[in-house]
Design a protein around this motif. Structure first.
Motif, PDB file in Angstrom:
ATOM      1  N   LEU A  67       7.741  -1.438  -3.582  1.00  0.00           N
ATOM      2  CA  LEU A  67       7.114  -2.276  -4.303  1.00  0.00           C
ATOM      3  C   LEU A  67       6.292  -3.276  -3.510  1.00  0.00           C
ATOM      4  O   LEU A  67       5.149  -3.617  -3.768  1.00  0.00           O
ATOM      5  CB  LEU A  67       8.054  -2.869  -5.396  1.00  0.00           C
ATOM      6  N   LYS A  68       7.095  -3.606  -2.431  1.00  0.00           N
ATOM      7  CA  LYS A  68       6.452  -4.739  -1.283  1.00  0.00           C
ATOM      8  C   LYS A  68       4.970  -4.180  -0.885  1.00  0.00           C
ATOM      9  O   LYS A  68       4.145  -4.582  -0.697  1.00  0.00           O
ATOM     10  CB  LYS A  68       7.361  -5.060  -0.251  1.00  0.00           C
ATOM     11  N   GLU A  69       5.038  -2.727  -0.406  1.00  0.00           N
ATOM     12  CA  GLU A  69       4.025  -1.935   0.010  1.00  0.00           C
ATOM     13  C   GLU A  69       2.927  -1.961  -0.949  1.00  0.00           C
ATOM     14  O   GLU A  69       1.499  -2.135  -0.632  1.00  0.00           O
ATOM     15  CB  GLU A  69       4.257  -0.677   0.520  1.00  0.00           C
ATOM     16  N   THR A  70       3.107  -1.743  -2.032  1.00  0.00           N
ATOM     17  CA  THR A  70       2.149  -1.635  -3.197  1.00  0.00           C
ATOM     18  C   THR A  70       1.501  -3.174  -3.240  1.00  0.00           C
ATOM     19  O   THR A  70       0.068  -3.248  -3.576  1.00  0.00           O
ATOM     20  CB  THR A  70       3.002  -1.342  -4.687  1.00  0.00           C
ATOM     21  N   VAL A  71       2.377  -4.229  -3.176  1.00  0.00           N
ATOM     22  CA  VAL A  71       1.557  -5.494  -3.258  1.00  0.00           C
ATOM     23  C   VAL A  71       0.653  -5.751  -2.041  1.00  0.00           C
ATOM     24  O   VAL A  71      -0.341  -6.381  -2.276  1.00  0.00           O
ATOM     25  CB  VAL A  71       2.707  -6.665  -3.376  1.00  0.00           C
ATOM     26  N   GLU A  72       1.204  -5.224  -0.866  1.00  0.00           N
ATOM     27  CA  GLU A  72       0.228  -5.485   0.416  1.00  0.00           C
ATOM     28  C   GLU A  72      -1.084  -4.547   0.208  1.00  0.00           C
ATOM     29  O   GLU A  72      -2.119  -5.163   0.494  1.00  0.00           O
ATOM     30  CB  GLU A  72       0.992  -5.012   1.342  1.00  0.00           C
ATOM     31  N   ALA A  73      -0.658  -3.609  -0.642  1.00  0.00           N
ATOM     32  CA  ALA A  73      -2.194  -2.665  -0.797  1.00  0.00           C
ATOM     33  C   ALA A  73      -3.056  -3.196  -1.759  1.00  0.00           C
ATOM     34  O   ALA A  73      -4.340  -2.651  -1.836  1.00  0.00           O
ATOM     35  CB  ALA A  73      -1.636  -1.134  -1.089  1.00  0.00           C
ATOM     36  N   ALA A  74      -2.663  -3.939  -2.697  1.00  0.00           N
ATOM     37  CA  ALA A  74      -3.472  -4.692  -3.428  1.00  0.00           C
ATOM     38  C   ALA A  74      -4.656  -5.707  -2.875  1.00  0.00           C
ATOM     39  O   ALA A  74      -4.190  -6.167  -1.956  1.00  0.00           O
ATOM     40  CB  ALA A  74      -2.867  -5.374  -4.815  1.00  0.00           C
ATOM     41  N   ASP A  75      -5.910  -5.504  -3.413  1.00  0.00           N
ATOM     42  CA  ASP A  75      -6.809  -6.597  -2.789  1.00  0.00           C
ATOM     43  C   ASP A  75      -6.079  -7.791  -3.274  1.00  0.00           C
ATOM     44  O   ASP A  75      -5.583  -8.301  -4.320  1.00  0.00           O
ATOM     45  CB  ASP A  75      -7.997  -6.482  -3.917  1.00  0.00           C
ATOM     46  N   ALA A  76      -6.684  -8.709  -2.292  1.00  0.00           N
ATOM     47  CA  ALA A  76      -5.870 -10.195  -2.179  1.00  0.00           C
ATOM     48  C   ALA A  76      -6.426 -10.794  -3.657  1.00  0.00           C
ATOM     49  O   ALA A  76      -5.503 -11.654  -4.255  1.00  0.00           O
ATOM     50  CB  ALA A  76      -6.477 -11.246  -0.955  1.00  0.00           C
ATOM     51  N   ALA A  77      -7.676 -10.579  -3.935  1.00  0.00           N
ATOM     52  CA  ALA A  77      -8.240 -11.368  -5.253  1.00  0.00           C
ATOM     53  C   ALA A  77      -7.405 -10.825  -6.610  1.00  0.00           C
ATOM     54  O   ALA A  77      -7.568 -11.346  -7.519  1.00  0.00           O
ATOM     55  CB  ALA A  77      -9.572 -10.995  -5.486  1.00  0.00           C
ATOM     56  N   ASP A  78      -6.886  -9.705  -6.511  1.00  0.00           N
ATOM     57  CA  ASP A  78      -5.901  -9.094  -7.602  1.00  0.00           C
ATOM     58  C   ASP A  78      -4.432  -9.764  -7.689  1.00  0.00           C
ATOM     59  O   ASP A  78      -3.953  -9.560  -8.875  1.00  0.00           O
ATOM     60  CB  ASP A  78      -6.224  -7.632  -7.791  1.00  0.00           C
ATOM     61  N   ARG A  79      -3.856 -10.326  -6.661  1.00  0.00           N
ATOM     62  CA  ARG A  79      -2.637 -10.198  -6.492  1.00  0.00           C
ATOM     63  C   ARG A  79      -1.842 -11.035  -7.458  1.00  0.00           C
ATOM     64  O   ARG A  79      -0.770 -11.079  -7.951  1.00  0.00           O
ATOM     65  CB  ARG A  79      -2.455 -10.657  -4.877  1.00  0.00           C
ATOM     66  N   ASP A  80      -2.700 -12.109  -7.699  1.00  0.00           N
ATOM     67  CA  ASP A  80      -1.935 -13.179  -8.778  1.00  0.00           C
ATOM     68  C   ASP A  80      -1.635 -12.321 -10.125  1.00  0.00           C
ATOM     69  O   ASP A  80      -0.997 -13.111 -11.018  1.00  0.00           O
ATOM     70  CB  ASP A  80      -2.824 -14.345  -8.888  1.00  0.00           C
ATOM     71  N   ARG A  81      -2.382 -11.228 -10.619  1.00  0.00           N
ATOM     72  CA  ARG A  81      -2.078 -10.569 -11.754  1.00  0.00           C
ATOM     73  C   ARG A  81      -1.131  -9.568 -11.671  1.00  0.00           C
ATOM     74  O   ARG A  81      -1.073  -8.818 -12.572  1.00  0.00           O
ATOM     75  CB  ARG A  81      -3.263  -9.822 -12.018  1.00  0.00           C
TER      76      ARG A  81
END
Ligand SMILES: NC(=O)c1ccc[n+]([C@@H]2O[C@H](COP(=O)([O-])OP(=O)(O)OC[C@H]3O[C@@H](n4cnc5c(N)ncnc54)[C@H](O)[C@@H]3O)[C@@H](O)[C@H]2O)c1
Length: 255
Positions: free
Chosen positions: A44-58
């Motif tokens: 799950l941590k790796e998935t968060v890291e792979a997300a675009d910074a602009a999308d992470r708050d969602r």
């Protein structure tokens, strides 16, 4: 990139790796507010890291063991609270144990059925009461070509995916009056943790495995992105006339 999931509240299991991660990132990029669930917190941590910074708050995460009713109850309660309801559930958590059927340990059989089939049921049961409050509720479940073609050494896996097909069809009709759509995605061989970790019996006959990969891409395994785009379509209003059926995404493996 289209933004078909703007404002949609989505829960994806198996989102710590492979197809589930690819689906989560695609739905997020299309505007969803999303809870990524998995038994593996490092994934799950790796998935968060792979997300675009602009999308992470969602993007939010929760650890759920889909085979454990109490973990599903608590994890889904937390996810539904985070999302304040739910519009789409994607059940992508899954495992594979390969063996000659006459040598398959009873525990392995039960584990495969427990995660792939019972886990899908437990997740659906936990979220359905809130899901049918949505204007456009959707369940996307993961089947496999193993449930349609003949995959040797994978009897438990194939049986679990056949069960997922039947479960999805039942849900689709039972809740159709609530506007719920329920669809099975049927991938062929995709390059993920399941395929890289595949351990066939030492004397396995690879000629029997010819339909594991498709004809497209010169017979190479597919990519999670090949599946994610299809899920994004099915779960959106572009898929509004699809329910109680399968979508095969296998590079032509079963043709
Ligand atoms: N990769 C393929 O070739 C292929 C083909 C057909 C169907 N599928 C299906 O696609 C789905 C995704 O698999 P994948 O290929 O991405 O594999 P993967 O191993 O990369 O990902 C599976 C994820 O499920 C998680 N998981 C396992 N047990 C769990 C549990 N008890 N509770 C919660 N999470 C759990 C794992 O931690 C992992 O993150 C599975 O249902 C699989 O059966 C995959």
């Amino acid at each position: 990139m289209q933004r078909r999931h703007e404002g949609r509240r989505i829960l994806v299991t198996g989102a710590g790796s492979g197809i589930g991660r690819g689906v989560a990132l695609r739905l997020l990029a299309e505007g969803a507010t999303l809870v990524a669930a998995d038994i593996a917190e490092t994934g799950l941590k790796e998935t968060v890291e792979a997300a675009d910074a602009a999308d992470r708050d969602r993007l939010h995460t929760v650890r759920i063991d889909v085979a454990d009713p109490e973990s599903v109850r608590a994890g889904c309660a937390s996810a539904l609270n985070t999302l304040d309801g739910i519009d789409v559930l994607v059940n992508a958590a899954g495992i594979m144990r390969a063996a000659h059927t006459h040598e398959m340990p009873f525990e392995d059989w039960n584990q495969v059925i427990g995660v792939n089939l019972t886990g899908t049921f437990l997740m659906c049961r936990a979220v359905l009461p809130r899901l049918i409050e949505s204007d456009h509720p959707v369940i996307v479940n993961f089947s496999s070509t193993a449930a349609f073609g003949s995959n040797p050494y994978m009897a438990a896996y194939s049986a679990s995916k056949g069960g997922v097909n039947a479960l999805t069809h039942s849900l689709a009709l039972e809740y159709v009056k609530h506007g719920l759509r329920a669809v099975n995605i049927v991938p062929g061989g995709i390059n993920t943790g399941i395929t890289s970790g595949l351990q066939l019996p030492a004397d396995a006959d690879w000629k029997l495995m010819a339909r594991l990969t498709g004809w497209l891409n010169n017979g190479a395994l597919g990519d999670p992105k090949d599946i994610a785009g299809v899920v994004a379509m099915v779960a959106s209003e572009d898929g509004r006339y699809i329910t109680g059926s399968e979508i095969r995404v296998d590079g032509g493996a079963l043709m």
